[in-house]
Write an enzyme that holds these catalytic residues in place. Structure first.
Site, PDB file in Angstrom:
ATOM      1  N   ASP A 158       0.101  12.321 -14.729  1.00 41.21           N
ATOM      2  CA  ASP A 158       0.000  13.595 -15.113  1.00 41.21           C
ATOM      3  C   ASP A 158      -1.472  14.253 -14.433  1.00 41.21           C
ATOM      4  OD1 ASP A 158       0.328  16.081 -17.665  1.00 41.21           O
ATOM      5  OD2 ASP A 158      -0.068  16.390 -15.613  1.00 41.21           O
ATOM      6  N   GLU A 198       7.407  20.418 -19.176  1.00 47.18           N
ATOM      7  CA  GLU A 198       6.313  19.504 -19.933  1.00 47.18           C
ATOM      8  C   GLU A 198       5.071  20.768 -20.350  1.00 47.18           C
ATOM      9  OE1 GLU A 198       2.700  19.542 -19.151  1.00 47.18           O
ATOM     10  OE2 GLU A 198       2.073  17.984 -20.395  1.00 47.18           O
ATOM     11  N   GLU A 199       5.098  21.833 -19.484  1.00 43.61           N
ATOM     12  CA  GLU A 199       4.147  22.821 -19.739  1.00 43.61           C
ATOM     13  C   GLU A 199       4.373  23.820 -20.870  1.00 43.61           C
ATOM     14  OE1 GLU A 199       1.370  22.412 -18.371  1.00 43.61           O
ATOM     15  OE2 GLU A 199       1.370  22.067 -16.342  1.00 43.61           O
ATOM     16  N   HIS A 240      -4.488  24.989 -14.167  1.00 46.04           N
ATOM     17  CA  HIS A 240      -3.256  26.168 -14.807  1.00 46.04           C
ATOM     18  C   HIS A 240      -3.556  27.421 -13.888  1.00 46.04           C
ATOM     19  CE1 HIS A 240      -1.568  23.908 -18.416  1.00 46.04           C
ATOM     20  NE2 HIS A 240      -1.452  23.317 -17.375  1.00 46.04           N
ATOM     21  N   ASP A 296       0.731  -1.030  -0.012  1.00 55.42           N
ATOM     22  CA  ASP A 296      -0.116  -0.067   0.046  1.00 55.42           C
ATOM     23  C   ASP A 296       0.689   1.294   0.052  1.00 55.42           C
ATOM     24  OD1 ASP A 296      -1.288   2.040   2.222  1.00 55.42           O
ATOM     25  OD2 ASP A 296      -2.533   1.401   0.648  1.00 55.42           O
ATOM     26  N   ILE A 297       0.492   2.281  -0.768  1.00 59.22           N
ATOM     27  CA  ILE A 297       1.148   3.517  -0.724  1.00 59.22           C
ATOM     28  C   ILE A 297       0.639   4.384   0.085  1.00 59.22           C
ATOM     29  CG2 ILE A 297       2.016   5.467  -1.986  1.00 59.22           C
ATOM     30  CD1 ILE A 297       3.404   2.856  -2.827  1.00 59.22           C
ATOM     31  N   ASP A 351      -1.623  19.558 -11.066  1.00 57.02           N
ATOM     32  CA  ASP A 351      -0.663  19.632 -12.174  1.00 57.02           C
ATOM     33  C   ASP A 351       0.598  20.151 -11.941  1.00 57.02           C
ATOM     34  OD1 ASP A 351      -1.344  21.232 -15.481  1.00 57.02           O
ATOM     35  OD2 ASP A 351      -0.244  19.240 -14.711  1.00 57.02           O
ATOM     36  N   HIS A 355       5.653  14.841 -15.089  1.00 57.00           N
ATOM     37  CA  HIS A 355       6.247  16.118 -14.843  1.00 57.00           C
ATOM     38  C   HIS A 355       6.557  16.813 -13.975  1.00 57.00           C
ATOM     39  CE1 HIS A 355       3.084  19.324 -15.353  1.00 57.00           C
ATOM     40  NE2 HIS A 355       2.215  18.264 -15.920  1.00 57.00           N
ATOM     41  N   ASP A 373      -1.847   3.841  -5.315  1.00 58.68           N
ATOM     42  CA  ASP A 373      -1.862   2.546  -5.160  1.00 58.68           C
ATOM     43  C   ASP A 373      -1.908   1.914  -6.519  1.00 58.68           C
ATOM     44  OD1 ASP A 373      -3.778   2.441  -2.156  1.00 58.68           O
ATOM     45  OD2 ASP A 373      -1.689   2.616  -2.348  1.00 58.68           O
TER      46      ASP A 373
HETATM   47  N1  DTR Z   1      -1.328  18.318 -20.743  1.00 58.05           N
HETATM   48  C1  DTR Z   1      -1.629  18.129 -19.211  1.00 58.05           C
HETATM   49  C2  DTR Z   1      -2.905  18.116 -18.900  1.00 58.05           C
HETATM   50  C3  DTR Z   1      -3.782  17.107 -19.432  1.00 58.05           C
HETATM   51  C4  DTR Z   1      -4.728  17.589 -20.394  1.00 58.05           C
HETATM   52  N2  DTR Z   1      -5.326  16.423 -20.839  1.00 58.05           N
HETATM   53  C5  DTR Z   1      -4.415  15.395 -20.353  1.00 58.05           C
HETATM   54  C6  DTR Z   1      -4.579  13.770 -20.824  1.00 58.05           C
HETATM   55  C7  DTR Z   1      -3.717  13.235 -20.062  1.00 58.05           C
HETATM   56  C8  DTR Z   1      -2.777  13.648 -19.110  1.00 58.05           C
HETATM   57  C9  DTR Z   1      -2.700  15.079 -19.059  1.00 58.05           C
HETATM   58  C10 DTR Z   1      -3.351  15.800 -19.703  1.00 58.05           C
HETATM   59  C11 DTR Z   1      -0.766  19.505 -18.458  1.00 58.05           C
HETATM   60  O1  DTR Z   1      -1.244  20.608 -18.550  1.00 58.05           O
HETATM   61  O2  DTR Z   1       0.033  19.404 -17.844  1.00 58.05           O
HETATM   62 ZN    ZN Z   2      -0.469  21.486 -17.064  1.00 54.58          ZN
HETATM   63 ZN    ZN Z   3       0.484  18.154 -16.218  1.00 56.73          ZN
END
Ligand code: DTR
Ligand code: ZN
Ligand code: ZN
Length: 323
Positions: free
Chosen positions: A206, A177-178, A293, A49-50, A143, A131, A312
């Protein structure tokens, strides 16, 4: 081998030569054939378990880091590197071989963190990643502190258990990533073809703690998808195929390179339907994450049940797919 980034930023990448990529198998001899679970062939160890409290403690640290560094953890800002240093310190203390991969994007220095768990067959590498950067408008706790913290806690659980799976385990935290999957794309593009072929699968996380959560499973590699769907079936939690994400997170560069990919997602700015609210709870007609965001993506922007279940599920998939 642990390399740290020279203090002086350089415009070119400093790509650590991770000795573990020299190939060759470290795994022990395969057990004698026999029915699964018999004395000849021990049953696969189940993932531990985490503790979601541990995952949330990492989120609290990431929140504090953002607060102390201008309110965000964005690429090229102090909050990002402080976040990476936090994660790296935990992994170094747990016995991981960590490597920082440096790149430049939009005129600023970015970093990926790669953590290899010593052992396993380095010709068959299972990766799990997320990310670590946020957008500049906020702390980015869902996020993507949520994915980063869950991947970190799973890596620490591997160390706590002294787990030695057949395959080699590698965990990754991506930069930028963004800005367009910059860090993960840089990593994949800088793999030799031999090392790319050694990656048996990449699992992406993510946004896995959205406050009005859905339970979405990526529908890329069928075996990875089944591993996640079967886990949630065991919990009695229905899942849906993730349809919003093609190309929208760090699994995309791996998929383009032919690596089997999968992952989990709890939703972003799309609205939860009445049918989805009926099966998952939460609020119909409201976004899965109203703070996507935004500056309100703080530690208050997390659904603990979703974070717990997905953490998990992450560990279950790492244990199951690395044998
Ligand atoms: N691009 C990601 C958010 C995001 C939007 N749709 C999906 C689907 C699957 C994973 C992530 C995402 C971000 O804003 O970091
Ligand atoms: Zn994002
Ligand atoms: Zn993201």
């Amino acid at each position: 081998m642990k390399l740290s980034v020279p203090g002086r930023a350089t415009a070119t990448a400093v790509v650590a030569a991770v000795s573990l990529l020299t190939g060759g198998s470290i795994a022990g001899a395969a057990p004698a054939a026999g029915p699964a679970g018999s004395a000849a062939e021990p049953a696969l160890a189940a993932a531990p378990d985490i503790p979601v409290a541990n995952v949330k403690a990492h989120l609290t640290q990431l929140q504090s880091i953002a607060t102390a560094n201008g309110g965000n953890r964005a690429h090229g800002r102090a909050g990002y590197k402080a976040s990476l240093d936090y994660v790296k310190a935990k992994l170094d203390a747990a016995g991981y071989t960590t490597t920082i991969q440096q790149f430049t994007s939009s005129g600023r220095v970015g970093y990926n963190l790669i953590a290899d768990w010593p052992g396993g067959d380095t010709s068959r590498v299972l990766m799990a990643g997320s990310h670590l950067d946020s957008v500049s408008s906020g702390a980015g706790i869902n996020d993507n502190g949520s994915g980063s913290a869950a991947v970190l806690e799973t890596a620490l659980a591997v160390a706590r258990a002294g787990h030695q799976p057949a395959k080699h385990l590698r965990f990754a935290w991506w930069g930028a990533e963004e800005l367009g999957l910059v860090g993960s794309r840089y990593y994949v593009n800088n793999l030799s073809s031999a090392n790319r072929a050694r990656i048996s699968g990449y699992l992406n996380f993510d946004m896995i703690g959205s406050p009005n959560p859905g339970y979405f499973v990526y529908d890329d590699d069928p075996a990875i998808e089944k591993t996640f769907k079967d886990y949630f079936t065991g919990l009695g939690v229905p899942t849906e195929i993730e349809t919003e994400g093609d190309g929208r997170s760090d699994h995309a560069p791996f998929k383009s390179a032919g690596v089997p990919v999968g992952g989990l997602f709890t939703g972003a700015s799309r609205t939860k339907s009445a049918a989805q609210a009926a099966k998952w709870g939460g609020t119909a007609g409201q976004a899965f994450d109203r703070c996507y965001h935004s500056s309100c993506d703080t530690t208050a922007n997390i659904n603990d049940t979703a974070l717990n279940r997905n953490s998990d599920a992450l560990a279950h998939a790492v244990w199951e797919l690395s044998e």
